[in-house]
Scaffold this motif. Structure first.
Motif, short mmCIF file in Angstrom:
data_model
loop_
_atom_site.label_atom_id
_atom_site.label_comp_id
_atom_site.label_asym_id
_atom_site.label_seq_id
_atom_site.Cartn_x
_atom_site.Cartn_y
_atom_site.Cartn_z
N LYS A 66 0.83 -1.21 0.00
CA LYS A 66 0.00 0.00 0.00
C LYS A 66 0.87 1.26 0.00
O LYS A 66 0.55 2.26 -0.66
N ILE A 67 1.97 1.22 0.76
CA ILE A 67 2.88 2.37 0.80
C ILE A 67 3.50 2.58 -0.58
O ILE A 67 3.61 3.71 -1.07
N GLU A 68 3.88 1.48 -1.22
CA GLU A 68 4.47 1.56 -2.56
C GLU A 68 3.48 2.15 -3.56
O GLU A 68 3.83 2.98 -4.40
N GLU A 69 2.25 1.71 -3.44
CA GLU A 69 1.21 2.21 -4.35
C GLU A 69 1.00 3.71 -4.16
O GLU A 69 0.89 4.47 -5.13
N ALA A 70 0.97 4.15 -2.90
CA ALA A 70 0.70 5.56 -2.60
C ALA A 70 1.86 6.47 -2.99
O ALA A 70 1.65 7.65 -3.29
N THR A 71 3.08 5.93 -2.99
CA THR A 71 4.26 6.75 -3.30
C THR A 71 4.81 6.48 -4.70
O THR A 71 5.83 7.06 -5.08
N ASN A 72 4.16 5.60 -5.45
CA ASN A 72 4.62 5.23 -6.80
C ASN A 72 6.08 4.78 -6.75
O ASN A 72 6.94 5.26 -7.49
N ALA A 73 6.34 3.84 -5.85
CA ALA A 73 7.71 3.40 -5.64
C ALA A 73 7.77 1.90 -5.38
O ALA A 73 6.80 1.29 -4.92
N ASP A 74 8.91 1.34 -5.72
CA ASP A 74 9.22 -0.05 -5.37
C ASP A 74 10.31 0.03 -4.31
O ASP A 74 11.46 0.39 -4.61
N ILE A 75 9.97 -0.26 -3.05
CA ILE A 75 10.87 -0.03 -1.92
C ILE A 75 11.50 -1.35 -1.48
O ILE A 75 10.80 -2.31 -1.17
N ASN A 76 12.81 -1.35 -1.45
CA ASN A 76 13.55 -2.53 -1.01
C ASN A 76 14.22 -2.22 0.33
O ASN A 76 15.24 -1.54 0.38
N PHE A 77 13.61 -2.70 1.42
CA PHE A 77 14.12 -2.40 2.75
C PHE A 77 15.28 -3.31 3.14
O PHE A 77 15.25 -4.52 2.91
N ASN A 78 16.28 -2.71 3.74
CA ASN A 78 17.37 -3.42 4.38
C ASN A 78 17.23 -3.12 5.87
O ASN A 78 17.63 -2.07 6.35
N TRP A 79 16.60 -4.04 6.61
CA TRP A 79 16.28 -3.80 8.01
C TRP A 79 17.48 -4.10 8.91
O TRP A 79 18.05 -5.19 8.87
N VAL A 80 17.83 -3.14 9.72
CA VAL A 80 18.95 -3.29 10.66
C VAL A 80 18.38 -3.27 12.08
O VAL A 80 17.78 -2.28 12.49
N PRO A 81 18.55 -4.35 12.85
CA PRO A 81 18.03 -4.36 14.22
C PRO A 81 18.62 -3.22 15.04
O PRO A 81 19.82 -2.96 15.00
N ASP A 82 17.77 -2.53 15.76
CA ASP A 82 18.21 -1.36 16.52
C ASP A 82 19.33 -1.71 17.49
O ASP A 82 20.24 -0.91 17.71
N ALA A 83 19.28 -2.90 18.06
CA ALA A 83 20.29 -3.29 19.05
C ALA A 83 21.69 -3.37 18.46
O ALA A 83 22.68 -3.23 19.18
N SER A 84 21.79 -3.60 17.16
CA SER A 84 23.11 -3.73 16.54
C SER A 84 23.39 -2.62 15.52
O SER A 84 24.26 -2.75 14.67
N LYS A 85 22.65 -1.51 15.64
CA LYS A 85 22.76 -0.46 14.62
C LYS A 85 24.15 0.17 14.58
O LYS A 85 24.64 0.49 13.49
N GLU A 86 24.77 0.38 15.73
CA GLU A 86 26.09 1.02 15.72
C GLU A 86 27.08 0.18 14.93
O GLU A 86 27.80 0.68 14.07
N GLU A 87 27.13 -1.09 15.24
CA GLU A 87 28.06 -2.00 14.56
C GLU A 87 27.76 -2.08 13.06
O GLU A 87 28.67 -1.98 12.22
N ARG A 88 26.49 -2.24 12.71
CA ARG A 88 26.13 -2.45 11.30
C ARG A 88 26.30 -1.17 10.48
O ARG A 88 26.82 -1.21 9.37
N ILE A 89 25.84 -0.04 11.03
CA ILE A 89 25.94 1.21 10.28
C ILE A 89 27.39 1.65 10.16
O ILE A 89 27.83 2.10 9.09
N THR A 90 28.14 1.49 11.23
CA THR A 90 29.57 1.85 11.19
C THR A 90 30.29 1.03 10.14
O THR A 90 31.12 1.55 9.37
N ALA A 91 29.99 -0.27 10.08
CA ALA A 91 30.63 -1.14 9.09
C ALA A 91 30.24 -0.75 7.67
O ALA A 91 31.08 -0.73 6.77
N ALA A 92 28.96 -0.42 7.48
CA ALA A 92 28.49 -0.03 6.15
C ALA A 92 29.13 1.28 5.71
O ALA A 92 29.52 1.44 4.55
N LEU A 93 29.26 2.24 6.63
CA LEU A 93 29.89 3.52 6.30
C LEU A 93 31.36 3.32 5.94
O LEU A 93 31.88 3.96 5.03
#
Length: 504
Positions: A66-93
């Motif tokens: 429904k969100i994709e339909e309303a925004t005319n978008a195809d959204i591909n989420f990469n979900w990062v658990p909040d508990a490990s966000k520092e480690e994951r985001i730091t590594a990605a950066l």
């Protein structure tokens, strides 16, 4: 057309470093044909988004579609658990392997600030006023979200101050206690919830304060507000900066927390307890005080079928030693940035199309999808205009994970049919009257950017050790001196220079 860089939904248990390496393999090849891609405001957008996950599992596709339909978008989420966000985001950066949109919710993290200042992400300030929703972002929020006067993403708009306490009202009633209004009364509630059998089961199996392994979103930061501790830093009329750990109010908070801990009124396992475990303990009737007003819905949902008798009363006003109310403000109403890496968003035209997408997410239709889901399936609006979840279990699966990714939580408001949730909403609004801001939010310090996280760990570890009785005041003071010499004094000087420059 761009290839999808991430699966539609990535299961949490496979979100590991190897995924970043796999993404790297695809980036170079897919970018080869993207330069010729044309973007317009009405073209279908294919976008990848690294977002934080505050729930045990990613959402289903029901609301996503429904969100994709309303925004005319195809959204591909990469979900990062909040508990490990520092480690994951730091590594990605560090690797540079990112998605089109990256939710950066840790603006004080040194790696995040360094990446933003490095030119890795687009500056967006000059584009915001071209979009009907984005142009409504206040100058105060834009300023607070900027680094060296530059805005490297769309700010997550949050309420100014959302902290407070959630107490078991049924336990208060069972013990004949009133809702606490002072620190002494709060301590007595914690004691009674631990020692006086608040659930009436005849067992010694309850603790007053539940808590978790962090100072900021656990009980400590909120308690320190009540004691009158500065929010991170204080600045006087001369432009001199003093860190909170150098104040007596901070030590008073440590002593209060230490006394709670020594007497068993604070969860003995708090230093190794994650947020979800803290919530589970409250929902299971093991603890009676939870820090964080916005957690009320999640706690009530978790308690269904376990603690059906649970009643929660939210509290936002606890008088400190000065007889006044104080509560810390989380980043002056900024919950982070929706940032756009130049390696992924390669042209101004693509950036503008993504900004249109972010703008569309703030529309009331999409806000309701990310907040309540589908009307008639997940929620309903009753005859009084109040919002009510129809099926909590279904809502948690289909909708709840999206709520933390809403670009704005303040553009639209709802009357909640749940009295406790509505009361929380009203108390959060009231918090703005006595919110304590961090004066360094719009300022920059090279030391803080380069080593802020490392230096903060010195203070966090020392504070937790003091609360647990592993070091005394002399030992804590020694750690503060270590912090100052390692960069604390340098940060203070740099913030002073930035502050005085901003005043000119």
């Amino acid at each position: 057309m761009k290839k999808k860089k991430f699966f539609k939904i990535i299961a949490v248990n496979v979100l590991v470093a190897s995924q970043l390496l796999l993404a790297a393999c695809g980036n170079n090849s897919e970018k080869a044909g993207s330069d010729s891609k044309e973007y317009s405001s009405d073209s279908k957008l294919e976008v990848s988004w690294t977002a934080m996950l505050h729930t045990p599992s990613p959402p289903t596709d029901v609301v996503l579609n429904k969100i994709e339909e309303a925004t005319n978008a195809d959204i591909n989420f990469n979900w990062v658990p909040d508990a490990s966000k520092e480690e994951r985001i730091t590594a990605a950066l560090a690797s540079g392997e990112l998605s089109d949109i990256v939710s950066l919710t840790m603006l004080t993290n040194s790696s995040v600030r360094q990446s933003l200042k490095s030119g890795m992400f687009w500056e967006v300030e000059k584009y915001l006023d071209d979009y009907d929703n984005l142009k409504q972002i206040s100058e105060e929020i834009r300023s607070a979200a900027s680094i060296d006067g530059k805005l490297y993403g769309v700010p997550f708009q949050k309420d100014l101050a959302r902290s407070g306490l959630l107490l078991r009202k049924d336990w208060l009633d069972n013990l004949g206690l009133k809702v606490p209004t002072t620190l002494d009364e709060l301590y007595e509630v914690a004691r009674a919830f631990t020692e006086d059998d608040p659930d009436g089961n005849g067992k010694d199996d309850t603790v007053g304060f539940g808590d978790r392994n962090e100072l900021r979103y656990g009980s400590f930061k909120t308690l320190s507000s009540y004691f009158g501790t500065p929010n991170g830093w204080a600045v006087d009329e001369n432009g001199t900066f003093t860190h909170e750990v150098e104040t007596q109010a901070y030590k008073d908070t440590m002593n209060y927390s230490r006394k709670l801990y020594e007497n068993g009124y604070l969860d003995k396992d708090f230093a190794v307890t994650a947020k979800n475990d803290q919530m589970d303990k409250f929902a299971q009737g093991k603890t009676g005080i939870f820090t964080g007003l916005v957690g009320v819905t999640g706690l009530l949902n978790l308690a269904e079928g376990i603690q059906e008798e649970m009643e929660i009363v939210p509290v936002n006003k606890i008088k400190g030693p000065d007889g006044k109310h104080h509560i810390w403000s989380e980043n002056s109403g900024v919950g982070g940035l929706l940032a756009f890496p130049k390696t992924e968003v390669e042209s101004e035209a693509e950036l503008k199309r993504i900004l249109q997408f972010i703008n569309d997410l703030i529309d009331e239709e999409v806000f309701m999808l990310m907040t309540g889901g589908i009307e008639g399936t997940h929620y309903e609006i009753d005859e009084n205009g109040a919002f009510q979840i129809i099926d909590n279990e279904l809502w948690q699966k289909d909708v709840q994970p999206f709520s933390s990714s809403r670009p704005s939580e303040i553009t639209h408001s709802l009357i909640d049919a749940n009295p406790a949730k509505q009361q929380v909403n009203e108390l959060i609004e009231e918090n703005a009257e006595f919110a304590v801001l961090d004066p360094t939010v719009p300022l920059d310090s090279q030391t803080a950017s380069e080593r802020g996280t490392e230096l903060e760990k010195i203070i966090i570890d020392a504070t937790i050790k003091y609360i647990m009785g592993e070091i005394d005041e002399k030992g804590f003071d020694a750690e503060v001196e270590k912090w100052k010499k390692s960069g604390g004094d340098a940060m203070a000087q740099e913030f002073e220079e930035a502050y005085k420059k901003a005043q000119k």
